[in-house]
Design a protein around this motif. Sequence first.
Motif: not given
Length: 757
Positions: A441-442, A484-493, A511-514, A528-534
Amino acid sequence: MKYVPFFLLALLIGSACSPSAQPEVAVVPQPARLEVKKGAFKLSSSTQLIVSDEGHFGNEVTFLQSTLEEMLGSELSSTEGPNQIELIYSAELSQPESYQMEITEDKISLKAGDAQGIFYAIETLRQLMPADLEGEKYATEIPIPLLAISDQPSIAWRGMHLDVSRHFFSMDYLHRYVDLLALYKMNKLHLHLTDDQGWRLEIKKYPRLTEESAWRTFNNQDSVCIEKAKEDPRFNLEPKHLRERNGVTEYGGFYTQEEMRELVEYAQSRHIEIIPEIDMPGHMMAAIKVYPELACTGSAGWGKVFSTPLCPGNEKVYEFVEGVLIEVMDIFPSKYIHIGADEVEKSTWEESKACQDLMVAEGMKNVEELQSYFVNRVTDFIKSKGKEVIVWDDAIHPGVDSSLYVMYWRNWAGGVQNRVAKNGNPMIYTPGNPMYFSRLDAQMYPIYHFEFFGNHYPEDKKYLAYGLQACVWTETVPSEALADAIIFPKLLALSERAWSPREVHNWDGFKERLQSQLLRLDQLGVKYSYEVTKELMTFLQVDTVNQQIGVVLESELVKPTIYYTTDGTEPTTESNLYTGEFYVSGSAEVKAAIFENGQAKEPILSRKVDYHKAIGKKVTYQTPWNTAYPAGDAGSFTDGLRGGKENGDGKWQGFTNHIDVTVDMGKVQELHSFSASFLQNIGPGIFIPDSVIVSVSIDGENFQPVLQLANDIPRDQKGLIFKDFAGSLENTQARYVQVRAINGRRAFIFTDELVIN
């Protein structure tokens, strides 16, 4: 792209698809200069490929053809067609890795001055094509937007790391990792090949390192994973890395030299340099278990904190180290060899006669100098072979060679960055926060907005910033899916932060291009893991001219709807709609939330904001802060910047003694109120002070207590707890305000701001 060696490329059989006729531009990392025009180039197998490379781009031409073959179903034509792609070598593009791209209706021109640049141009072109063509579909015609790009990296070292010692990863995974790094213009892969938990690289001179030390029975880290797997199957140990031996289940694996040579060659074809790390003299338990004579004690074990290290007073240790490194350097053509030199348990050295004799002979005063002796001796050997040496920042002690490249990771420890700079070492920035990718969740925001230098970093040492890298430590990462879940999509940032110049960084645009890149990762099979926090993030800007504080709210979501209040009440759709930075005069409690379908989503943000009379005033410290938590140094308590939910966020200043400071208000004036916030988190040993005592003075010498506040939070209360110590200063006339916080447990106490009105 799937891992397919060039010599085995074959026609991808799939079903034809018809991508949208409206191509989009969603490239990551964002190019340095990008101009998008109306219209599209129609790419098909009839498009002619023209190569004007003067012999520079042979591998890249093959890569382009293989990439387009998977998307079109066939390679490009060499005969004249309706339009063209041309690869052009230009010596005028002299900056390494730079390229230019121009797309008109009848021609795509890719131009570079080196093979790396043309490769990155091809990867950019690939991202301009529909994401669904990364899977098993292909298209007979692909629309590509008309545009012009001029691009080059802003940082030379753009790295990712993978710890394959704590848990092991297959060759197939490493090849795919290389492909994904290349897609996002990363150029370094740091492999942590050895540690206490396993030796992963074949060394022919010392075969027992992999025959025995590549395998282990389940350790405590495996036990943690097994327990977590009950809730999340990604924590399961992968069966392909388990074996039965003498009736016992063992975990492990290793890479043969032939396998690693092939991976290195494959990475080179993607312009990624693989940097091997053989950690020494500490973190060597895997080697010492099978060669116990390498330790001063003659056995593997644990000291007060870390594992028993190699014995620097034993000449046979250097024979072993050099024997290993000769084979490592033969496998890896990298300019760099990483020798770790971190977290060294030196207690056995203090008790070793051989070490003590060596220290006397060399005139060394302590074991820190003995570590420097070991590091310098190994460094000299490696440099004699034409290589450069990398260490972690723990290695920087008096006497260490200033030519060493240092990976700066301990940003939680005060003064480390400046100490390395003072020694003159080039630095690769791998700060534990936010560049250790370890949590699902980072958030990406701190990665994207990472700043290299602290408040007091010397201006004339900024040239030492050599690179940026994130690390993946795998103590509790036992599977490829979890990695995978820990690395992506943070790698893109990280990719955009490292490649793109700061003037084109745009968080909302990223964020839009992501969103398009996530579709691409889906097709590439990335879990990947992209459970975006609110959760909202708050950033404060102190305006001393207008005596107000600007408040900026940020989120990982794309264009969220946010409502906020400044009076401490819960936000509703009738509250203030957030449209950008707003300002607070005086004191306020900001509450804000993201709203969906008219409902506030948890968590609700609550943040104190105070523009008070002490902002910018001088603070004198009778007792020092702990150097590991300096915040903004001597101005921290009166800078107007309140802390968040983490004591290490750079706003909370930490003490392991009493706090005793005096604020000079500049002139005698009427003082009405005081408040200060403290936090408690007993797990890491952080407690709220027993009491806070406020005294005032006109002359700075004679102080009169006016406020004494006692703590009412139990010392054993768990969780993250915040407490305000606040009260009246009884309209006292004074210039100086002394604040004492009593540290009854002699543990950590933290506060962020002394609010005086």
